[in-house]
Scaffold this motif. Structure first.
Motif, PDB file in Angstrom:
ATOM      1  N   ALA A 103      34.164  46.198  44.009  1.00  0.00           N
ATOM      2  CA  ALA A 103      32.955  45.745  43.319  1.00  0.00           C
ATOM      3  C   ALA A 103      33.004  46.106  41.838  1.00  0.00           C
ATOM      4  CB  ALA A 103      31.727  46.371  43.972  1.00  0.00           C
ATOM      5  N   HIS A 104      32.512  45.184  41.005  1.00  0.00           N
ATOM      6  CA  HIS A 104      32.400  45.389  39.565  1.00  0.00           C
ATOM      7  C   HIS A 104      33.764  45.585  38.895  1.00  0.00           C
ATOM      8  CE1 HIS A 104      28.325  46.951  41.001  1.00  0.00           C
ATOM      9  NE2 HIS A 104      28.115  45.761  40.488  1.00  0.00           N
ATOM     10  N   HIS A 105      34.759  44.893  39.430  1.00  0.00           N
ATOM     11  CA  HIS A 105      36.097  44.886  38.833  1.00  0.00           C
ATOM     12  C   HIS A 105      36.063  44.005  37.585  1.00  0.00           C
ATOM     13  CE1 HIS A 105      40.690  44.175  39.697  1.00  0.00           C
ATOM     14  NE2 HIS A 105      40.448  44.299  38.398  1.00  0.00           N
ATOM     15  N   LEU A 106      36.458  44.567  36.444  1.00  0.00           N
ATOM     16  CA  LEU A 106      36.355  43.883  35.163  1.00  0.00           C
ATOM     17  C   LEU A 106      37.724  43.544  34.587  1.00  0.00           C
ATOM     18  CD1 LEU A 106      33.712  46.138  33.367  1.00  0.00           C
ATOM     19  CD2 LEU A 106      33.288  44.099  34.771  1.00  0.00           C
ATOM     20  N   LEU A 107      37.762  42.487  33.800  1.00  0.00           N
ATOM     21  CA  LEU A 107      38.919  42.142  32.992  1.00  0.00           C
ATOM     22  C   LEU A 107      38.520  42.234  31.522  1.00  0.00           C
ATOM     23  CD1 LEU A 107      40.024  38.875  34.860  1.00  0.00           C
ATOM     24  CD2 LEU A 107      40.653  41.236  35.397  1.00  0.00           C
ATOM     25  N   ILE A 108      39.389  42.828  30.717  1.00  0.00           N
ATOM     26  CA  ILE A 108      39.220  42.816  29.264  1.00  0.00           C
ATOM     27  C   ILE A 108      40.248  41.836  28.734  1.00  0.00           C
ATOM     28  CG2 ILE A 108      39.308  44.151  27.134  1.00  0.00           C
ATOM     29  CD1 ILE A 108      38.616  46.631  28.727  1.00  0.00           C
ATOM     30  N   VAL A 109      39.787  40.677  28.302  1.00  0.00           N
ATOM     31  CA  VAL A 109      40.647  39.541  27.980  1.00  0.00           C
ATOM     32  C   VAL A 109      40.685  39.340  26.465  1.00  0.00           C
ATOM     33  CG1 VAL A 109      40.956  37.063  28.338  1.00  0.00           C
ATOM     34  CG2 VAL A 109      40.005  38.474  30.175  1.00  0.00           C
ATOM     35  N   THR A 110      41.860  39.082  25.921  1.00  0.00           N
ATOM     36  CA  THR A 110      41.916  38.754  24.500  1.00  0.00           C
ATOM     37  C   THR A 110      41.312  37.358  24.278  1.00  0.00           C
ATOM     38  OG1 THR A 110      44.173  37.876  24.735  1.00  0.00           O
ATOM     39  CG2 THR A 110      43.939  40.179  24.054  1.00  0.00           C
ATOM     40  N   ARG A 111      40.558  37.216  23.207  1.00  0.00           N
ATOM     41  CA  ARG A 111      39.818  35.970  22.980  1.00  0.00           C
ATOM     42  C   ARG A 111      40.711  34.834  22.500  1.00  0.00           C
ATOM     43  NH1 ARG A 111      34.213  37.330  20.046  1.00  0.00           N
ATOM     44  NH2 ARG A 111      33.926  35.119  20.571  1.00  0.00           N
ATOM     45  N   ARG A 112      41.834  35.157  21.911  1.00  0.00           N
ATOM     46  CA  ARG A 112      42.862  34.139  21.645  1.00  0.00           C
ATOM     47  C   ARG A 112      44.063  34.490  22.510  1.00  0.00           C
ATOM     48  NH1 ARG A 112      47.202  35.808  18.865  1.00  0.00           N
ATOM     49  NH2 ARG A 112      47.084  37.715  17.616  1.00  0.00           N
ATOM     50  N   PHE A 113      44.951  33.514  22.696  1.00  0.00           N
ATOM     51  CA  PHE A 113      46.085  33.779  23.575  1.00  0.00           C
ATOM     52  C   PHE A 113      47.022  34.835  22.991  1.00  0.00           C
ATOM     53  CE2 PHE A 113      50.397  33.300  25.088  1.00  0.00           C
ATOM     54  CZ  PHE A 113      50.191  33.374  26.467  1.00  0.00           C
ATOM     55  N   GLU A 114      47.309  35.852  23.815  1.00  0.00           N
ATOM     56  CA  GLU A 114      48.390  36.803  23.574  1.00  0.00           C
ATOM     57  C   GLU A 114      49.123  36.950  24.896  1.00  0.00           C
ATOM     58  OE1 GLU A 114      47.254  40.495  21.640  1.00  0.00           O
ATOM     59  OE2 GLU A 114      45.537  39.506  20.688  1.00  0.00           O
ATOM     60  N   ALA A 115      50.407  37.180  24.851  1.00  0.00           N
ATOM     61  CA  ALA A 115      51.211  37.256  26.067  1.00  0.00           C
ATOM     62  C   ALA A 115      50.966  38.564  26.810  1.00  0.00           C
ATOM     63  CB  ALA A 115      52.694  37.120  25.732  1.00  0.00           C
ATOM     64  N   GLN A 116      50.960  38.500  28.131  1.00  0.00           N
ATOM     65  CA  GLN A 116      50.789  39.701  28.937  1.00  0.00           C
ATOM     66  C   GLN A 116      51.952  40.677  28.748  1.00  0.00           C
ATOM     67  OE1 GLN A 116      48.070  40.372  30.449  1.00  0.00           O
ATOM     68  NE2 GLN A 116      48.508  42.016  31.906  1.00  0.00           N
ATOM     69  N   GLU A 117      53.120  40.160  28.342  1.00  0.00           N
ATOM     70  CA  GLU A 117      54.268  41.040  28.109  1.00  0.00           C
ATOM     71  C   GLU A 117      54.248  41.678  26.719  1.00  0.00           C
ATOM     72  OE1 GLU A 117      54.455  37.997  29.325  1.00  0.00           O
ATOM     73  OE2 GLU A 117      55.216  38.293  31.371  1.00  0.00           O
ATOM     74  N   ALA A 118      53.271  41.297  25.871  1.00  0.00           N
ATOM     75  CA  ALA A 118      53.133  41.962  24.575  1.00  0.00           C
ATOM     76  C   ALA A 118      52.694  43.400  24.796  1.00  0.00           C
ATOM     77  CB  ALA A 118      52.126  41.226  23.702  1.00  0.00           C
ATOM     78  N   LEU A 119      53.106  44.291  23.911  1.00  0.00           N
ATOM     79  CA  LEU A 119      52.704  45.687  24.050  1.00  0.00           C
ATOM     80  C   LEU A 119      51.194  45.824  23.899  1.00  0.00           C
ATOM     81  CD1 LEU A 119      55.417  47.719  22.105  1.00  0.00           C
ATOM     82  CD2 LEU A 119      55.428  46.936  24.478  1.00  0.00           C
ATOM     83  N   VAL A 120      50.627  46.784  24.622  1.00  0.00           N
ATOM     84  CA  VAL A 120      49.221  47.126  24.442  1.00  0.00           C
ATOM     85  C   VAL A 120      49.080  47.727  23.047  1.00  0.00           C
ATOM     86  CG1 VAL A 120      47.267  48.437  25.368  1.00  0.00           C
ATOM     87  CG2 VAL A 120      49.056  47.581  26.915  1.00  0.00           C
TER      88      VAL A 120
END
Length: 300
Positions: A103-120
């Protein structure tokens, strides 16, 4: 549509309100599970199994539909407005996980496209710690498909703590006691750092602190930055787990073990199985063996 922006103290009420709305309109599709615990190697693992054959089949249809939809377009551009909780500045958005197990699992999504393999990066960490300052949670990042990422658009995730109503908030934490050299006693490949929790309410300072530790953990785990189109990407898949007090990075060698998919939550001590056969595999192998095979053994 203009999404609400985050004000101090407003995030949790906004999550609850948006969850109620998304359930009512059908945008949120929780996966019903039955929870059990399995003790192994000093950890009481939480294992969630899809609750019935009918629900499992429904979940399969949902995920196949989601995969087909994802192949056609990016579900985060635009996000489903019924799932959007709020914006976090100009770069990130908080969204409910459509097919949530917790329950209440959240995603923090970049508002423009960035690759998931990019470094945090520091901005990503600031968004994460802005949320963690509002409620106690476990942040995690699945760095690439082999690490459990289902979408190529960069997104961090947060689940509220505790992960179970019994035992520690994060099941693996009993193994975080020092081994005499300042390292936790985890039997799978990893790199670990403790964070200065006193910085927790100051998201920009915590982001700087956490980002420096993250880069050090990447190096300690043998991962390096690879430049792609002018942006730093990971050289290999990994999972990252973050709380207000510590950070754990786990390099990945396999996406699944005996058909059991493992993402970042697995290394926190929380596993998900789709049927009784996978549950039996967990019981026979032992959850820690599953994690060792997904990550590789800890260095001798």
């Amino acid at each position: 549509m203009t999404e609400p922006r985050l004000l101090p103290g407003s995030l949790w009420p906004a999550i609850v309100q948006r969850t109620q709305h998304a359930l009512a309109c059908g945008a949120l599709r929780p996966i019903e599970t039955v929870q059990t615990t399995v003790d192994d190697a000093g950890v009481r693992f939480v294992v969630r199994q899809v609750s019935s054959v009918a629900r499992k089949e429904d979940d399969g249809r949902q995920r196949r539909a989601a995969a087909a939809e994802g192949a056609r377009h990016n579900p985060f551009l635009p996000c489903d407005p019924d799932l959007v909780v709020c914006d976090l500045g100009a770069r990130h958005r908080v969204v409910l996980n459509k097919f949530n197990v917790i329950a209440h699992h959240l995603l923090i999504v970049t508002r423009r496209f960035e690759a998931q393999e990019a470094l945090v990066n520091e901005s990503d960490f600031e968004a994460l710690f802005t949320c963690l300052a509002e409620f106690d949670g476990l942040g995690f990042y699945n760095g690439g498909a082999l690490a459990g990422a289902s979408q190529p658009h960069k997104h961090l995730q947060i689940v509220p703590l505790p992960l179970s109503q019994t035992g520690p908030a994060v099941p693996v934490e009993p193994l975080f006691a020092d081994d005499g050299a300042g390292a936790p006693r985890l039997p799978f490949a990893h790199a670990f750092a403790r964070l200065d929790a006193r910085l927790g309410s100051n998201a920009p300072r915590m982001a700087q602190h956490a980002c420096a530790h993250y880069r050090a953990l990447m190096e300690a785990a043998g991962l390096r930055a690879v430049e792609i189109d002018g942006e730093a990407h990971q050289s290999a898949p990994y999972n990252l787990l973050v709380t207000r007090e510590w950070m754990l990075l786990v390099p990945r060698s396999a996406a699944s073990v005996e058909g059991i998919a493992v993402n970042g939550l697995g290394f926190a001590g929380s596993l998900f199985v789709r049927d009784a056969a996978q549950m039996r595999a967990i019981a026979e192998l032992g959850p820690m063996t599953v994690l060792r095979r997904a990550a590789g053994p800890a260095p001798a």
